[in-house]
Write a protein that holds these residues in place. Structure first.
Motif, PDB file in Angstrom:
ATOM      1  N   ASN A 158      56.460   2.067 157.824  1.00 53.52           N
ATOM      2  CA  ASN A 158      56.083   3.395 158.308  1.00 53.52           C
ATOM      3  C   ASN A 158      57.056   4.445 157.796  1.00 53.52           C
ATOM      4  N   VAL A 159      56.497   5.540 157.333  1.00 59.88           N
ATOM      5  CA  VAL A 159      57.293   6.674 156.862  1.00 59.88           C
ATOM      6  C   VAL A 159      57.262   7.747 157.932  1.00 59.88           C
ATOM      7  N   ASP A 160      58.422   8.339 158.188  1.00 55.26           N
ATOM      8  CA  ASP A 160      58.494   9.345 159.241  1.00 55.26           C
ATOM      9  C   ASP A 160      58.642  10.739 158.625  1.00 55.26           C
ATOM     10  N   THR A 161      59.789  11.339 158.764  1.00 58.94           N
ATOM     11  CA  THR A 161      60.020  12.701 158.299  1.00 58.94           C
ATOM     12  C   THR A 161      59.915  12.760 156.767  1.00 58.94           C
ATOM     13  N   ILE A 162      59.167  13.722 156.251  1.00 55.70           N
ATOM     14  CA  ILE A 162      58.973  13.878 154.806  1.00 55.70           C
ATOM     15  C   ILE A 162      59.312  15.300 154.406  1.00 55.70           C
ATOM     16  N   LEU A 163      60.082  15.449 153.361  1.00 60.29           N
ATOM     17  CA  LEU A 163      60.435  16.760 152.812  1.00 60.29           C
ATOM     18  C   LEU A 163      60.181  16.732 151.314  1.00 60.29           C
ATOM     19  N   GLN A 164      59.420  17.702 150.814  1.00 61.83           N
ATOM     20  CA  GLN A 164      59.070  17.756 149.397  1.00 61.83           C
ATOM     21  C   GLN A 164      59.497  19.095 148.830  1.00 61.83           C
ATOM     22  N   SER A 165      60.072  19.061 147.647  1.00 59.56           N
ATOM     23  CA  SER A 165      60.495  20.303 146.998  1.00 59.56           C
ATOM     24  C   SER A 165      59.327  20.929 146.242  1.00 59.56           C
ATOM     25  N   ALA A 166      59.459  22.201 145.948  1.00 53.50           N
ATOM     26  CA  ALA A 166      58.482  22.871 145.094  1.00 53.50           C
ATOM     27  C   ALA A 166      58.669  22.388 143.657  1.00 53.50           C
ATOM     28  N   ALA A 167      57.592  22.461 142.882  1.00 52.74           N
ATOM     29  CA  ALA A 167      57.674  22.031 141.486  1.00 52.74           C
ATOM     30  C   ALA A 167      58.594  22.957 140.700  1.00 52.74           C
ATOM     31  N   CYS A 168      59.428  22.368 139.848  1.00 50.77           N
ATOM     32  CA  CYS A 168      60.343  23.143 139.004  1.00 50.77           C
ATOM     33  C   CYS A 168      60.476  22.428 137.670  1.00 50.77           C
ATOM     34  N   ASN A 169      60.097  23.120 136.609  1.00 49.10           N
ATOM     35  CA  ASN A 169      60.130  22.531 135.272  1.00 49.10           C
ATOM     36  C   ASN A 169      59.317  21.241 135.195  1.00 49.10           C
ATOM     37  N   GLY A 170      58.182  21.248 135.921  1.00 49.03           N
ATOM     38  CA  GLY A 170      57.292  20.101 135.883  1.00 49.03           C
ATOM     39  C   GLY A 170      57.775  18.890 136.666  1.00 49.03           C
ATOM     40  N   LYS A 171      58.791  19.077 137.501  1.00 47.78           N
ATOM     41  CA  LYS A 171      59.346  17.970 138.286  1.00 47.78           C
ATOM     42  C   LYS A 171      59.341  18.325 139.771  1.00 47.78           C
ATOM     43  N   ARG A 172      59.299  17.283 140.608  1.00 50.72           N
ATOM     44  CA  ARG A 172      59.424  17.432 142.048  1.00 50.72           C
ATOM     45  C   ARG A 172      60.437  16.425 142.585  1.00 50.72           C
ATOM     46  N   LYS A 221      67.426   7.347 155.022  1.00 51.47           N
ATOM     47  CA  LYS A 221      66.782   8.402 154.232  1.00 51.47           C
ATOM     48  C   LYS A 221      66.684   7.963 152.776  1.00 51.47           C
ATOM     49  N   ILE A 222      65.497   8.068 152.227  1.00 53.70           N
ATOM     50  CA  ILE A 222      65.268   7.718 150.822  1.00 53.70           C
ATOM     51  C   ILE A 222      64.980   8.991 150.040  1.00 53.70           C
ATOM     52  N   SER A 223      65.599   9.106 148.883  1.00 55.21           N
ATOM     53  CA  SER A 223      65.398  10.265 148.014  1.00 55.21           C
ATOM     54  C   SER A 223      64.888   9.794 146.656  1.00 55.21           C
ATOM     55  N   ILE A 224      63.850  10.462 146.172  1.00 51.36           N
ATOM     56  CA  ILE A 224      63.369  10.219 144.813  1.00 51.36           C
ATOM     57  C   ILE A 224      63.326  11.577 144.120  1.00 51.36           C
ATOM     58  N   VAL A 225      64.186  11.761 143.141  1.00 49.17           N
ATOM     59  CA  VAL A 225      64.272  13.045 142.446  1.00 49.17           C
ATOM     60  C   VAL A 225      63.777  12.894 141.007  1.00 49.17           C
ATOM     61  N   GLY A 226      63.226  13.995 140.495  1.00 44.96           N
ATOM     62  CA  GLY A 226      62.755  13.996 139.116  1.00 44.96           C
ATOM     63  C   GLY A 226      61.405  13.358 138.913  1.00 44.96           C
ATOM     64  N   ILE A 227      60.502  13.493 139.890  1.00 41.66           N
ATOM     65  CA  ILE A 227      59.156  12.933 139.767  1.00 41.66           C
ATOM     66  C   ILE A 227      58.268  13.913 139.002  1.00 41.66           C
ATOM     67  N   PRO A 228      57.559  13.475 137.976  1.00 39.96           N
ATOM     68  CA  PRO A 228      56.654  14.393 137.265  1.00 39.96           C
ATOM     69  C   PRO A 228      55.617  14.986 138.214  1.00 39.96           C
ATOM     70  N   ASP A 229      55.383  16.277 138.105  1.00 40.64           N
ATOM     71  CA  ASP A 229      54.444  16.972 138.991  1.00 40.64           C
ATOM     72  C   ASP A 229      53.013  16.746 138.500  1.00 40.64           C
ATOM     73  N   THR A 230      52.553  15.511 138.707  1.00 38.94           N
ATOM     74  CA  THR A 230      51.199  15.142 138.293  1.00 38.94           C
ATOM     75  C   THR A 230      50.394  14.703 139.502  1.00 38.94           C
TER      76      THR A 230
END
Length: 404
Positions: A288-302, A262-271
């Motif tokens: 190949n990428v399998d399961t993907i989970l994305q957070s809602a934008a918060c303070n301009g970050k995802r 599992k790879i996590s990338i936190v604090g991505i600008p919501d652009t």
């Protein structure tokens, strides 16, 4: 008279006694008046042993030279099996992949079959020979030996069955067919009489090791009927075909895959375009990428979380690290201590509550779900690696314990 393609895995030809057992299975089919073409894997753990020998010499050996080395395992198998059939008094000839007309792409280690010219095989069949072919290998357009990746002998078998318009393709393994779960870990696992291509493809892709997923794709595309059966026990196997049971059970099986990271990338600008920039870097390396989970934008970050095969983790981190370092505040992390547990079944299309039943069972067993992915005929969850086997048993029990 029928034309039958039979494939035998490494455990089926691991020693002299087992080779003669396989020879008896083959010659019995031949004596019944069938044309028989056989695809064979390397003996036992020979492929792993060859990899170990390579590592003793060069940990960074080129993939081309690794293919030259690894393809030798199947050459040994076909020669020994042919010798056994000769001793039993039957006409036989062994062929390497290129002699059997298997042409591939030039991607060493995971080549794709581009075409198969069955001319040589047909000539040998016309001579009433049993034909033994080395699986897992072929020849590129540059006349280099290539290998088809793990499970590649299944792909060889189905591909040759297509090229010959075979009446049946039998995949002999160390189990008696396709089960609702791995019988080595789930004592109540049940053998299926039949299963659809789509269900088998999902199970193979999600970690069930009885069939290679590429072989199932080819079989489905060309309508090749497969039978998965044991080389050790003479009982009917599982038929893989277009339509399986008309009265569908809710799910056909539970699978696990521990080759997951599992790879996590936190604090991505919501652009705009950030997802493209991340996943295009992985695509460029055929990851190949399998399961993907994305957070809602918060303070301009995802934040984004996704899974890949664990054996591609180093490549993925290399592809993403510079990009993430260039983004102020972004953090790239990974977790190898995870697995994927999945349920598969065409019955999901017409029955509600399947996912809820799976989640309820995991909750009752105190197994935490980290991520979820669904399709029309599957539900997959990411769990801790230490919970994997218990999760499989728990979910299997939830769906199959009350069945007659």
């Amino acid at each position: 008279m029928s034309l039958i393609v039979q494939k035998f895995g490494g455990t089926s030809v691991a020693n002299a006694k087992l080779i003669f057992n396989v020879a008896n299975i083959i010659t019995r089919a031949y004596q019944e008046g069938n044309d028989v073409v056989v695809i064979v894997s390397a003996q036992g753990d020979m492929t792993d042993e060859l990899i170990g020998k390579a590592n003793e010499i060069n940990l960074n050996a080129s993939k081309r030279e690794m293919d030259v080395l690894l393809s030798s395992g199947e050459q040994i198998s076909i020669a020994l099996l042919s010798m056994a059939i000769e001793k039993l008094g039957f006409p036989v000839v062994s062929l390497l992949g290129w002699q059997a007309g298997v042409m591939t792409s030039s991607t060493y280690g995971s080549a794709m079959i581009t075409r198969i010219d069955p001319g040589r095989i047909k000539k040998e069949l016309d001579k009433k020979n049993i034909v033994i072919v080395a699986g897992f290998q072929g020849l590129s357009q540059y006349y280099d030996v290539t290998t088809l990746g793990r499970g590649g002998s299944d792909t060889s078998a189905v591909g040759i069955a297509v090229a010959l318009s075979a009446d049946l393709c039998q995949i002999y393994t160390d189990v008696e067919g396709v089960y609702t779960a791995d019988p080595r870990f789930v004592k109540d696992a049940r053998k299926l009489d039949s299963i659809s291509y789509d269900e088998m493809l999902e199970l193979a892709t999600l970690g069930a090791q009885v069939l290679n997923n590429r072989s199932v794709e080819i079989a489905k595309k060309h309508h090749v009927e497969l039978e998965v059966l044991s080389s050790f026990v003479d009982v009917p196997g599982t038929i893989v075909k277009e339509v399986a049971n008309m009265e569908k059970i809710l799910i056909s099986g539970v699978a696990k895959d521990s080759n997951v990271a599992k790879i996590s990338i936190v604090g991505i600008p919501d652009t705009q375009g950030w997802a493209f920039r991340i996943f295009s870097k992985l695509s460029a390396r055929d990851i190949n990428v399998d399961t993907i989970l994305q957070s809602a934008a918060c303070n301009g970050k995802r934040d984004i979380f996704f899974t890949i095969r664990e054996d591609r983790l180093d490549d993925a981190l290399e592809a993403l690290s510079k990009y993430c370092e260039s983004i102020k505040g972004a953090k790239l992390t990974y977790d190898k201590d995870v697995s994927k547990v999945s349920i598969v079944g065409a019955g999901m299309q017409t029955h509600s509550g399947i996912a809820a039943k799976m989640f309820e069972a995991l909750f009752a067993a105190h197994i935490d779900i980290q991520m979820i992915a669904t399709s029309e005929i599957k539900v997959s969850v990411i769990v801790s690696k230490e919970d994997t086997d218990e999760a499989v048993r728990t979910v299997h029990n939830a769906f199959f314990a009350t069945m007659d």
